[in-house]
Design a protein around this motif. Structure first.
Motif, PDB file in Angstrom:
ATOM      1  N   ARG A  52      83.922  43.038   3.577  1.00 16.04           N
ATOM      2  CA  ARG A  52      83.475  41.733   3.079  1.00 16.04           C
ATOM      3  C   ARG A  52      83.489  41.722   1.549  1.00 16.04           C
TER       4      ARG A  52
ATOM      5  N   ASP B 244      86.952  41.262   0.560  1.00 18.44           N
ATOM      6  CA  ASP B 244      87.362  39.869   0.728  1.00 18.44           C
ATOM      7  C   ASP B 244      86.902  39.024  -0.450  1.00 18.44           C
ATOM      8  N   VAL B 245      85.666  39.268  -0.879  1.00 18.54           N
ATOM      9  CA  VAL B 245      85.150  38.509  -2.018  1.00 18.54           C
ATOM     10  C   VAL B 245      86.006  38.790  -3.255  1.00 18.54           C
TER      11      VAL B 245
ATOM     12  N   LEU C 145      89.049  39.716  -3.332  1.00 17.41           N
ATOM     13  CA  LEU C 145      90.378  39.117  -3.183  1.00 17.41           C
ATOM     14  C   LEU C 145      90.361  37.629  -3.477  1.00 17.41           C
ATOM     15  N   SER C 146      89.177  37.021  -3.284  1.00 22.32           N
ATOM     16  CA  SER C 146      89.130  35.583  -3.501  1.00 22.32           C
ATOM     17  C   SER C 146      89.037  35.235  -4.988  1.00 22.32           C
ATOM     18  N   ILE C 147      88.752  36.243  -5.823  1.00 22.87           N
ATOM     19  CA  ILE C 147      88.736  35.996  -7.263  1.00 22.87           C
ATOM     20  C   ILE C 147      90.130  36.289  -7.809  1.00 22.87           C
ATOM     21  N   PRO C 148      90.711  35.357  -8.548  1.00 22.67           N
ATOM     22  CA  PRO C 148      92.039  35.651  -9.098  1.00 22.67           C
ATOM     23  C   PRO C 148      91.976  36.920  -9.937  1.00 22.67           C
ATOM     24  N   ASN C 149      92.992  37.750  -9.783  1.00 20.01           N
ATOM     25  CA  ASN C 149      93.035  39.037 -10.455  1.00 20.01           C
ATOM     26  C   ASN C 149      92.804  38.948 -11.949  1.00 20.01           C
TER      27      ASN C 149
END
Lengths: 288, 321, 325
Positions: free
Chosen positions: A124, A127-128, A130-134
């Motif tokens: 999880r 996942d969090v 991954l949801s933030i742009p690199n």
């Protein structure tokens, strides 16, 4: 009494090297990387000028005998800057990949091997992330820790962790079900031993592919960071920042961006070739 | 004589989304030193789970396990590791039970390394060499990788690995079912030789009736997690009291012309024992089933000295006194 | 006209890769009468499946190639046939049951539709009629017709194998090839499936080639047997020939390797050694390196085929004298 059986891995290195050299692409890749490594180690010997030797009178000179790749807007020799840039770019690529690889493998192993709660929590969090742009993640890390070369590598490395963790976890989930893992457990092997000597070696293929791809993206992210002023500070030559500063002159002076761009492209390409070769060479099953 | 290993009322339930899967449900047996207990049954009858629970590869839900008279059902951690030396396992699939990235010598040496049995690499090498000789593997294969070898040789590696710690008890989980018949015979002979030589005790799990008859001293037939019949090997095959055992044996094709006397087709298929209903688990497929069978679980009782059967109607079916 | 439905003559199949040539099948000959069932017995790598795929003309090419030989189906040579004609025959007149029922069915189509599809592919009938036919087929193999709209995952292993059999038989083939149809099944289910195959065979006039490694299965439902070893048929004859007058040392070895339910032996008598590498088949008799009877002549020249009694063929140097034992 019976004589002993050799416990060494049968010329493991020699065998691997033989398989590796059979792959022409990989050898070419390795050759180019070696060249870059030499540039990174002894740039002052190779480069005809210093990386910050400015001579405003020779701004924007076309490639010639004196300036192989031409000169930039401050009259600096682009060839020399590309050579010096090797050090920064290679270090950055390798260190950030090492950081992300190490963190990613540990997280992926824990999640994949132990499963259940550990898996849920780790995945999880991933996942969090991954949801933030690199780039946003990297910007916030550098902004928080301060602008420095190491912080830049750390920021880029952390951004790549989720990719590794997912790849490693997926690989482990399939390897974990193999009977040899159960066999090792029935022989009294500890979890650490099982992970280190059975699971990770059998997950190498996807890890190596991921690593070679992320060295490339690390170099590119660094360029992006430099572009927005959070990466390498001028006049330190870094391929990405050379690209971004040369961007303004692209219409009139093609060579200002072409050569750093080519350097990035070739590096990325040869790392990919090398990675493919390594992946195959390290697998004893693919022997012929 | 006391048993080397004994389990009493062993249970292993798995939680599934549909309910508790009673993989092993109240199994008891004892094996004397140097003997072989064959566990037979069809896929899903819990025989593999039984083997794993017995040597603590899986934790039992309840029940007790005695090894050399000591209760080891509650041990954990370091003690499990200690007992692992005495209790080893040979796996079914010689293709997936060996780490493809390790050479033959390193696979065999791994348990020795884990338990630090050898002072140095030379001693380790000597020990691995002896193990390879013992299972009939040529020493030149020490540096080979598993994928370079055929199934029979791979299974020999598995046997050598299981022997490396000088265990007393070995669980053999379908060790020959993945092999071709001519290789199967080589491995079975090897295991019998090793047993005689090293006084090994086997729990031999298989679905192959002919193999189990050949290698076992005692046989335990399982059906949906339950014991159905147990007796000395010859007795099970000669008398076969339980309707399931009868059907199972009748179904085996025999490589002899006219060798098959009767086709006793068993209706239906084995299902998985998730939240099983009370009563005999075989009742639905049994030709002799009565109301009693689906109401009450049959006791696992002696039908003859040494021959136990879980069937309400064992006497009437078999015309026993 | 003879009633031979299938005749294979000197079939040679190789798999050719960059460096090696795998000699999977090396000159085998089989003939099969209408309504007859033949057991093709051998171990892994003996070339059983390659033989079956050759008959189906489904050898993956490359790397597989039928090097020479004929496969005559009702007198027509399948090898030389046009692709369109092959498709007409395949699945319609000759069909095959594969080993693994779990992967032989498409998981996203209902079992009924999968059977109906086969029917419609080969017969010009309406969808409705095909559906009826598919239901009939399901009933035939002992599955209630109402289960037509169910998906493969709703069936157990034995049931799936029944569906596969229904599919193979949907077009009333004249020749059925079953490649280890019961190996993946439990014995009691195997018994049911064998019983089903046997019942469907008798009466329909369909010929059967049953590929297996289990001599027991052959003893149950076949009339003839061919024992394959390293790409060759080493012994060929009727069941009484093979089981009661076993001649070839390999066949003898096979029987000695299987523990027998009906008799007690203390030790099995395995065949020593291993199957030869199919890229380096021995020059002489293929079995010579493992044969207890082998002598110098065996490794010198390929073994001749000897007819030891009418219809009983053995490929062995040592049986040339007429084959008494």
């Amino acid at each position: 009494m019976s004589d002993t059986v050799s416990m060494k891995k049968r010329g493991q290195f020699k065998e691997t090297w033989r398989r590796f050299t059979k792959n022409k692409g990989a050898v070419i890749g390795l050759g180019f990387i070696a060249l870059l490594a030499v540039c990174a180690l002894i740039p002052s010997v190779i480069a005809p000028y210093g990386f910050d030797d400015q001579l405003l009178s020779r701004r924007f000179q076309s490639p010639s005998g004196a300036h192989l790749f031409g000169t930039d807007e401050y009259g600096r020799d682009i060839f020399s800057r590309v050579v010096y840039g090797c050090r920064i770019s290679l270090t950055l690529g390798l260190v950030s990949v090492t950081i992300s690889c190490a963190l990613g493998i540990v997280l992926g192993c824990v999640a994949g091997y132990y499963g259940k709660v550990a898996d849920n929590v780790i995945m999880r969090v991933i996942d969090v992330m991954l949801s933030i742009p690199n780039i946003l993640l990297a910007v916030s890390i550098v902004a928080a820790l301060g602008t420095s070369f190491f912080n830049l590598m750390l920021a880029i490395g952390i951004g790549a962790v989720p990719g590794y963790a997912r790849v490693v976890r997926a690989a482990i989930l399939s390897v974990k079900e193999q009977e040899y893992i159960e066999a090792a457990r029935s022989n009294g092997a500890s979890d650490l031993r099982i992970i280190v000597s059975h699971i990770v070696p059998n997950c190498m293929a996807p890890i190596i592919v991921q690593a070679t791809m992320s060295i490339a993206s690390a170099v590119l992210s660094a360029a992006g960071m430099s572009f927005i002023g959070l990466g390498i500070m001028p006049p330190t030559p870094e391929w990405g920042s050379m690209l971004s500063s040369g961007r303004a002159y692209i219409r009139d002076y093609w060579y200002v961006v072409t050569f750093p761009g080519l350097a990035i492209m070739l590096t990325v390409f040869s790392i990919n070739l090398l990675g493919d070769g390594l992946r195959d060479a390290l697998d004893p099953r693919l022997k012929s | 004589m006391s048993a080397l290993i004994e389990v009493r009322d062993l249970k292993k339930y798995f939680k599934t989304p549909k309910g508790n899967l009673h993989a092993v449900d109240g199994v008891s047996f004892g094996i004397e030193r140097g003997k072989t207990l064959g566990v037979v049954g069809e896929s899903g009858c819990g025989k593999s789970t039984l083997g794993r629970v017995t040597i603590h590869l899986l934790e039992a839900t309840s029940g007790r396990i005695f090894f050399e008279g000591k209760d080891i059902s509650q041990i954990g951690g370091a003690e499990v590791k200690r007992y692992r030396q005495d209790m080893q396992m040979i796996f079914q699939d010689p293709y997936s039970s060996l780490d493809p990235r390790m050479s033959v010598s390193n696979i065999i040496a791994e348990p020795l390394r884990i338990y630090r049995k050898c002072r140095d690499e030379a001693e380790l090498g000597a020990q691995v060499g002896r193990l390879m000789d013992r299972v009939g593997l040529a020493r030149r294969l020490a540096d080979a990788y598993p994928h370079e070898l055929d199934g029979g040789r791979r299974q020999r590696i598995g046997v050598a690995r299981a022997l490396s710690l000088n265990p007393k008890f070995i669980v053999c989980d379908e060790p020959v079912s993945a092999l071709d018949v001519s290789i199967q015979a080589q491995i079975l002979n090897l295991m019998q030789d090793l047993q005689a030589e090293l006084d090994l005790t086997f729990l031999f799990i298989t679905h192959n009736m002919a193999v189990v008859k050949h290698i076992s001293d005692e046989i335990l037939v399982m059906y949906m997690g339950k014991m159905v019949e147990s007796a000395p090997s010859g007795s099970v095959f000669a008398e076969r009291f339980h309707p399931y055992t009868k059907a199972l044996l009748a179904a085996v094709p025999v490589p002899v012309l006219g060798g098959k006397k009767e086709r006793r087709l068993l209706k239906g298929e084995i299902s998985s024992p998730v939240n099983p209903k009370p009563g005999c688990r075989f009742a639905k497929r049994c030709e002799f089933a009565t109301e009693l069978c689906s109401a009450e679980e049959p006791p696992f009782a002696e039908a003859k000295p040494g021959h136990r059967v879980a069937c309400h109607h064992v006497k009437s079916i078999n015309a026993l006194a | 006209m003879s009633d031979t439905i299938l005749e294979i003559k000197d079939l040679v199949v190789h798999y050719v890769t960059d460096r090696t040539t795998v000699r999977a099948v090396n000159g085998i000959s089989i003939s099969l009468e209408r309504g007859e069932s033949l057991g093709l017995v051998g171990e892994t790598g003996a070339g059983k499946t390659t033989t079956a795929l050759s008959i189906m003309q489904l050898i993956p090419d490359p790397p597989g190639r039928i090097v020479s030989g004929e496969i005559r189906y009702e007198g027509e040579d399948l090898v030389a046939m046009s692709p369109a004609r092959k498709r007409e025959i395949r699945g319609n007149q000759v069909s095959m049951i594969f080993q693994d029922p779990m992967t032989a069915l498409n998981p996203v189509l209902t079992v009924g539709d999968q059977i109906a599809e086969v029917v419609r592919l080969h017969q010009k009938i309406s969808r409705a009629k095909a559906t009826v036919k598919a239901q009939e087929m399901l009933e035939l193999v002992g599955i209630p017709g109402e289960r037509y709209p169910e998906y493969p995952h709703q069936f157990s292993g034995g049931m799936k194998q029944r569906v596969v059999i229904a599919m193979a038989l949907a077009c009333d083939p004249k020749l059925l090839i079953a490649d280890e149809p019961t190996t993946a099944l439990d014995v009691t289910i195997q018994d049911q499936v064998l019983d089903l195959i046997e019942k469907l065979m008798t009466g329909s006039g369909t010929s059967l080639i049953l590929i297996t490694h289990d001599l027991g299965v052959v003893a149950e439902i076949c009339q003839k047997a061919a024992i394959m070893y390293a790409g060759e048929i080493v012994e060929y004859g009727t069941l009484p020939h093979i089981y009661q007058n076993t001649q070839h040392p390999y066949t003898v070895g096979l029987f000695g390797s299987v523990p027998n339910l009906n008799e007690d032996v203390d030790r099995l008598r395995p065949i020593k050694g291993l199957m030869p590498d199919p890229t380096e088949v021995p020059a002489g008799c293929v079995f010579a390196p493992r044969c207890p009877e082998a002598s110098a002549e065996c490794s010198a020249a390929p073994a001749p085929v000897v007819e030891v009694e009418p219809g009983h063929f053995v490929k062995c140097h040592k049986r040339r004298g007429g084959g008494s034992k």
